[in-house]
Every structure is written in structure tokens, then in C-alpha cells.
Design a protein around this motif. Sequence first.
Motif, PDB file in Angstrom:
ATOM      1  N   MET A  60       0.826  -1.213   0.000  1.00 18.27           N
ATOM      2  CA  MET A  60       0.000   0.000   0.000  1.00 18.27           C
ATOM      3  C   MET A  60       0.855   1.255   0.000  1.00 18.27           C
ATOM      4  SD  MET A  60      -3.234  -0.512   2.533  1.00 18.27           S
ATOM      5  CE  MET A  60      -4.480  -1.772   2.270  1.00 18.27           C
ATOM      6  N   ILE A  61       1.915   1.258   0.802  1.00 17.91           N
ATOM      7  CA  ILE A  61       2.792   2.429   0.852  1.00 17.91           C
ATOM      8  C   ILE A  61       3.323   2.741  -0.541  1.00 17.91           C
ATOM      9  CG2 ILE A  61       5.058   3.236   1.646  1.00 17.91           C
ATOM     10  CD1 ILE A  61       4.464   1.891   4.343  1.00 17.91           C
ATOM     11  N   ARG A  62       3.791   1.717  -1.225  1.00 19.33           N
ATOM     12  CA  ARG A  62       4.324   1.932  -2.579  1.00 19.33           C
ATOM     13  C   ARG A  62       3.228   2.392  -3.532  1.00 19.33           C
ATOM     14  NH1 ARG A  62       8.728  -1.254  -5.934  1.00 19.33           N
ATOM     15  NH2 ARG A  62       8.329  -0.365  -7.980  1.00 19.33           N
ATOM     16  N   VAL A 122      -2.981   4.817   5.417  1.00 19.94           N
ATOM     17  CA  VAL A 122      -1.787   4.945   4.578  1.00 19.94           C
ATOM     18  C   VAL A 122      -1.933   6.119   3.616  1.00 19.94           C
ATOM     19  CG1 VAL A 122      -0.363   3.831   2.812  1.00 19.94           C
ATOM     20  CG2 VAL A 122      -1.174   2.501   4.765  1.00 19.94           C
ATOM     21  N   SER A 123      -3.111   6.284   3.030  1.00 20.10           N
ATOM     22  CA  SER A 123      -3.314   7.395   2.091  1.00 20.10           C
ATOM     23  C   SER A 123      -3.142   8.740   2.795  1.00 20.10           C
ATOM     24  CB  SER A 123      -4.696   7.310   1.441  1.00 20.10           C
ATOM     25  OG  SER A 123      -5.732   7.583   2.375  1.00 20.10           O
ATOM     26  N   ARG A 151       0.056   4.688  13.331  1.00 18.94           N
ATOM     27  CA  ARG A 151       0.258   5.867  12.491  1.00 18.94           C
ATOM     28  C   ARG A 151       1.729   6.303  12.497  1.00 18.94           C
ATOM     29  NH1 ARG A 151      -2.605  10.113  10.203  1.00 18.94           N
ATOM     30  NH2 ARG A 151      -4.588   9.251  10.934  1.00 18.94           N
ATOM     31  N   GLU A 152       2.334   6.332  13.673  1.00 24.71           N
ATOM     32  CA  GLU A 152       3.750   6.695  13.771  1.00 24.71           C
ATOM     33  C   GLU A 152       4.617   5.694  13.014  1.00 24.71           C
ATOM     34  OE1 GLU A 152       7.360   7.068  17.070  1.00 24.71           O
ATOM     35  OE2 GLU A 152       5.293   6.771  17.766  1.00 24.71           O
ATOM     36  N   GLY A 153       4.304   4.409  13.156  1.00 23.85           N
ATOM     37  CA  GLY A 153       5.078   3.373  12.478  1.00 23.85           C
ATOM     38  C   GLY A 153       4.970   3.475  10.968  1.00 23.85           C
ATOM     39  N   ILE A 154       3.753   3.759  10.451  1.00 24.37           N
ATOM     40  CA  ILE A 154       3.577   3.908   9.003  1.00 24.37           C
ATOM     41  C   ILE A 154       4.356   5.109   8.496  1.00 24.37           C
ATOM     42  CG2 ILE A 154       1.899   4.426   7.187  1.00 24.37           C
ATOM     43  CD1 ILE A 154      -0.145   2.748   8.750  1.00 24.37           C
ATOM     44  N   ALA A 155       4.349   6.206   9.268  1.00 25.06           N
ATOM     45  CA  ALA A 155       5.114   7.394   8.879  1.00 25.06           C
ATOM     46  C   ALA A 155       6.603   7.072   8.799  1.00 25.06           C
ATOM     47  CB  ALA A 155       4.857   8.526   9.867  1.00 25.06           C
ATOM     48  N   ARG A 156       7.109   6.310   9.770  1.00 24.76           N
ATOM     49  CA  ARG A 156       8.524   5.920   9.737  1.00 24.76           C
ATOM     50  C   ARG A 156       8.804   5.009   8.547  1.00 24.76           C
ATOM     51  NH1 ARG A 156      10.313   4.168  15.866  1.00 24.76           N
ATOM     52  NH2 ARG A 156       9.464   5.955  17.026  1.00 24.76           N
TER      53      ARG A 156
END
Length: 322
Positions: free
Chosen positions: A186-188, A262-263, A304-309
Amino acid sequence: MNQFDKRIFVAGHRGMVGSAIVRCLEAQGYRNIITRTRAELDLTDQAGVRAFFAEEKPQEVYVAAAKVGGIHANNTYPAEFIYSNLMVEANVIHEAWRTGVAKLLFLGSSCIYPRLAPQPMAEDALLTGKLEPTNEPYAIAKIAGIKLCESYNRQYGCDFRSVMPTNLYGPGDNYHPENSHVLPAMIRRFHEAKMADAPSVVIWGTGSPKREFLYVEDMARACVHVMDLSREAYAANTDVSVSHINVGTGEDLSIAELASLVSEVVDYQGEIRYDTSKPDGTPRKLLDVSRMHALGWRPQVGLREGIARAYEDFRSEELVAS
């Protein structure tokens, strides 16, 4: 001997989990960490693994080496997934016993549990029902790893431990467009859609399955925590039939909720659509982490913090690749 001088072999040190374990050990002051790249040591080669253990004589071993991937990869390469994982764990665990390794930690996966196991999934749900078909070969290999540790403990008195992580993500993840797990994929996907100003992003399945996610640095801390426990403390929270311990957050969210999160982190402004012709996988995979909590460990990094990292890690990797 000072405990920080122990010879510790981290199998799979270049992977997401293995590299996090190395960082965690180094941060705690361990000075004698043994690693080998795949080019230097093929863990599926029994003779090579035997020679390595005979020469290096590690005192502790983390088995973080594994062939991993998402639904597409598991469906496409089932023979590779079951063969590679069976061979790696069998070779490493057997040679750890043969050379007198004091402690070993085997890393499994939450996919070991039945597809329709009661939620949250407790450790004793193992082998109580049918597995998710899309990753059954991989799951069977991981179950075999648990049983290898159990069997060597029972027959030879070894101190081989197993932890079952939930879905992991973070620095060093695999962001391959087809073979990665759901969160890095998803991030990609959202990043590329943002860069291309695409009107929409398509997510596999209905968006309804629920998943739990753990930041990899938290997983590494959990692994070292479990290894540092006395044999008595570890045994008090396990038994002969249930020798593994779940590691997760104890919280989950739907794939649709994850996609929205993620979005937001990526700052993608387009539409999210769902391709319902693609498989959903297991309806829900939430771990019961009460045993791990009783052993004194809890995660520190929120989702949320982990996804940002993780997004920053992805962007840095992208810059290096370009």
C-alpha cells in the motif's frame, strides 16, 4: 564471561526482522554478533550449515531467516516457500543442538493458526482447524519449526524458544509491487499514485478483512526480551503442547481502514477502489498477546507513527535506487 560477549548468530540479518534484531542487540551492548550473507552461507545447504556451526560455535541463535511474501507470492511460489523454510529451520535447529547452543529463538508467523480460529487467536489454537489455503505451504513450514523446537526440547533438554509475530512492517521491508505484504504494498501504491497524480488506487479484495500490525523495532525488542528471560520464566508461560508465544499489539483494523490511514500518511488525495475479484485471505487475524504481556513486554510504536517511519524508509530506499 560478560553476557555482552556472548557469541550470538542472527540468521537472516539482512532481512527486515533480522536487521532489527541486530540493531537491538547492538543498542543493548552486545559486541559479538555473528552474521552471514546468503552468498557466504546458504542455510538450505546442510553441509554448509554444519561447517559454519562447527567453526563459529555460537552460544545463542536467532532464526530470523525465512522466505516470505504476501498472498500473490505464496500462491505463485508454494514449492519454494515450503522447501526453503523447511530446509533453513531444520538445518539451523539441528546444528544448534549438535553443537550445544545454549538458547535459540525461532520466529514463526501468525498464519500458523486455522483460517477460522476464534478471535483473538490464543497459542493453543494451533492445529485445531484448517489453514488459510493461500499460504498453507508457508504456514506448514512454520508449524514444523515450532515442532522442531518442541521436539529437541523434549528429547534433548534444549532451550529452544518460539515467537509468533503478527504482520510486521518497518525499515528494511520489501516494497515489491507484487510480492510484498499488504502494508508495504500500500505504501508503494499510494506513493506512486501521488507522484503520478493518479485519480484512484486499487486495493485487492473487499477491504473487509481485519489485520493486526506490529512495527519491526518492537518485534526485535520482543525477541531479545524473550531470549533474556530465564528458562523458568519462559517455561512458566508455556507448556509442552503450547511452547510458542504470540507477539503483537492485540489491536486490529480493517484493510479499508488501513488503506485510508496509509493514504493520509502519504498525503494521497485520490479515490480508493477495491478489486473484489482478488482474494481477501483470512477474514481476521488478531493475536491474543496476554502471555507476552505477562512476561513484561508491550509495544512502543503506534500504527500511524510506524507507518510514517516506514514511508520515510521507503522514500529513502527509492532515492538510493534512483
